[in-house]
Design an enzyme around this catalytic site. Structure first.
Site: not given
Ligand code: S3P
Length: 443
Positions: A100, A352, A400, A325, A128, A174, A356, A27-28
């Site tokens: 997010g 999150k 999740r 995650d 959030r 993020q 969670r 996903k990232s």
């Molecule tokens: C992500 C960073 C993480 C993760 C999210 C995806 C990303 O969040 O929990 O599912 O793709 O950069 P945080 O930056 O809030 O830790």
């Protein structure tokens, strides 16, 4: 955004899980390939893109700002970028649903552009915190309008963003990524100091597209990430590895269900994402890496997972960023293990897609597991026997949490039901069919 009505699902104890699957794309990495492709010069191709709702939100946003994005008959996505200054103000509010990552990274992208964009999301995303990106991006010259530093919010991008040096107050990829994306438009070097290492897909991919990004280790162990502004990003051909955070669900199910043996193909093993595998091995989990290789600039391997007797472990807070995650599914594994698992330093889990920490504790307790929250620690008392189950747990729009309890149901004495599985489509649309294909009983 989950456009589907609430979908009740129930998971019943199954016998061995057996099979050979390729979990969906990361996903990232998928989000970042669309964003960087969208602002590069030329046409980027993306193989193995995760077609989950979160990534579809990012695609819609980039299209609204002028990028041309389509999928061909071979399932390869083509992203024709607008170039460094071609991004256009969207005509409408950009609704990024449950995502997010879309929200925070796109806010960063717009913060360095000379236009205004408004973002909103679903009920979960609108709760959030966005202050964590508003603060550094304001220092760079962007301005924000929001009722409470949450979505919906408007970003007035800076025509000439300032290159800043910023130390992350929370370990967040993020936030780091939002600053780097805004820094693309700045004259000079934008620096992010990261006290704890978080996923580095943005840095890696920015380099792949031609930006100069350097990382230095400081004396105190912090990483200092520097990006030279105003790079000329060039289209790339990207292969997205399978998402270790999605692979985690069938992986834990196979460890828990006696007699199981499954193969998970092409799973991303970036060390900043692989914390869960390390912890599960410490617990006694049999996870073998086969055919290790590089794909799309990331280390990947096929994982052979066999059912195992697990024991409780202590998971230090320093592990959290590399498996942030994965705590919901780790707590499921812990609930079936023999002995106590203490997971330390989980404060970030409260912000999150849901809280969670509370929801896992609540759902596990309902299933008959002894569980405690002490400060930011989650403590699960496993008995080595399957928990009782026989309840419906709340998932609060969190994919999740939903998948974790369905995995628990493969082992419990009585079925585990969830109030709504529709949000699973944000990250793992094929979850139910893949799990049932391995032998799970999720209806
Ligand atoms: C992500 C960073 C993480 C993760 C999210 C995806 C990303 O969040 O929990 O599912 O793709 O950069 P945080 O930056 O809030 O830790």
């Amino acid at each position: 955004m989950s456009s589907l009505p609430p979908q009740k699902l129930s998971s019943s104890r199954c016998s061995a899980l057996v099979g050979d699957i390729a979990p969906p794309g990361d996903k990232s990495i998928s989000h970042r390939s669309i964003m960087l492709g969208g602002i590069a010069e030329g046409t980027t191709t993306v193989r193995g893109l995760l077609e989950g709702e979160d990534v579809l939100s990012t695609i819609a946003a980039l299209r609204a700002m002028g990028a041309k994005i389509h999928k061909n008959e071979q399932n390869i996505w083509h992203v024709t970028g607008v170039g460094a200054v071609g991004l256009q103000a969207p005509q409408q509010v950009m609704d990024v649903g449950n995502s997010g990552t879309s929200a925070r990274l796109l806010i960063g992208l717009v913060a360095g552009k000379n236009f205004t964009a408004r973002f909103t999301g679903d009920e979960s995303l609108c709760k959030r915190p966005m202050r964590r990106v508003i603060e550094p991006l304001s220092q760079m010259g962007a301005r924000f309008e929001s009722a409470n530093e949450k979505l919906p919010l408007s970003v007035m991008g800076a025509a000439h963003p300032t290159a800043i040096s910023y130390t992350l107050p929370v370990a967040s990829a993020q936030v780091k990524s939002a600053i780097l994306l805004a820094g693309l438009g700045a004259e000079g070097v934008t620096t992010v100091v990261e006290p704890a290492p978080t996923r580095d897909h943005s840095e890696n991919m920015l380099r792949g597209f031609g930006a100069v990004v350097t990382v230095e280790k400081r004396g105190d162990g912090a990483d200092v990430i520097s990006l030279v502004g105003k790079p000329c990003l060039k289209a790339q051909n990207i292969s997205v590895p399978a998402d270790p955070s999605s692979a985690a669900f069938p992986l834990v199910a196979a460890l828990l269900c006696p007699g199981s043996r499954i193969i998970l193909r092409g799973v991303g093993l970036n060390p900043r994402r692989a914390g869960l595998i390390e912890v599960l091995r410490m617990m006694g989990g049999s996870i073998v890496f086969e055919n290790p290789r590089q794909e799309g600039g990331e280390p990947v391997a096929d994982l052979i997972v066999s059912s195992s007797e697990l024991s409780g472990v202590e998971v230090p807070a320093a592990h959290a960023p590399s498996m942030i995650d994965e705590y919901p599914i780790l707590s499921v594994a812990a609930s079936c293990a023999q002995g106590i698992t203490r997971m330390r330093g989980l404060g970030e889990l409260r912000v999150k897609e849901s809280d969670r920490l509370s929801l896992m504790a609540q759902g596990l307790a309902q299933c008959g597991v002894k569980v405690e929250i002490e400060g930011d620690d989650l403590i699960v008392h496993g008995t080595g026997k399957p928990p009782q189950g026989g309840v419906t747990v709340e998932t609060a729009m969190d994919h999740r949490i939903a998948m974790s309890f369905l995995v628990l149901g493969t082992r419990t004495d009585f079925p585990v039901s969830i109030d709504d599985g529709s949000f699973i489509a944000t990250s793992f649309p094929s979850f139910v069919s893949m799990m049932n294909g391995l032998g799970a009983k999720i209806r």
